[in-house]
Scaffold this active site. Structure first.
Site: not given
Length: 135
Positions: A15, A34, A40, A42, A80-81, A125
């Site tokens: 994100h 961020c 970037h 997480h 996810d991903h 996170e």
């Protein structure tokens, strides 16, 4: 007698925290690393808690296999991903902060879980930063 049951899951997502109404300088000042224009990522850890009465017939509060399947279908398949800013409709006009992500996850699951159950979502996170909803 109320009991809580929990399911723990994991997903990875990228994100960028950015407010399009602000200047690049202000975004950088508020969001720091961020705000990277190339995003970037997480490795998120997710805890889903369901609270309710024990069913005398099954001995369950909520079937954890059913909860696992629901989380996979409604949350993991969506997040996810993925690049949250680009790939997830809920974040088209919503900054994908951990606070906003946890509310989106709650809403995705709340609509599928009977209102007789309380629902609490905790999203890590990082190992040291997490959010919880509702409080």
């Amino acid at each position: 007698m109320k009991v809580a049951v929990y399911r723990v899951e994991h997903f990875n997502a990228a994100h960028r925290l950015h407010n399009p109404e602000w200047s690049d300088e202000k975004n950088q000042s508020v969001f720091g690393k961020c705000n990277n224009p190339n995003y970037h990522g997480h490795n998120y850890n997710l805890e889903v808690g369901v609270f309710g009465e024990i069913d005398p017939d099954t001995g369950y509060v909520y079937d954890l296999k059913a909860l696992s399947d629901l989380i996979e279908e409604k949350v993991l398949n969506k997040l996810d991903h993925k690049n949250l800013n680009v790939d997830v409709a809920e974040f088209e006009n919503l900054n994908p902060t951990a606070e906003n992500i946890v509310v989106v996850i709650h809403d995705l699951l709340r609509s599928e879980i009977n209102e007789k159950y309380e629902l609490k979502i905790k999203l890590y996170e990082t190992e040291r930063n997490y959010v919880e909803y509702p409080v």
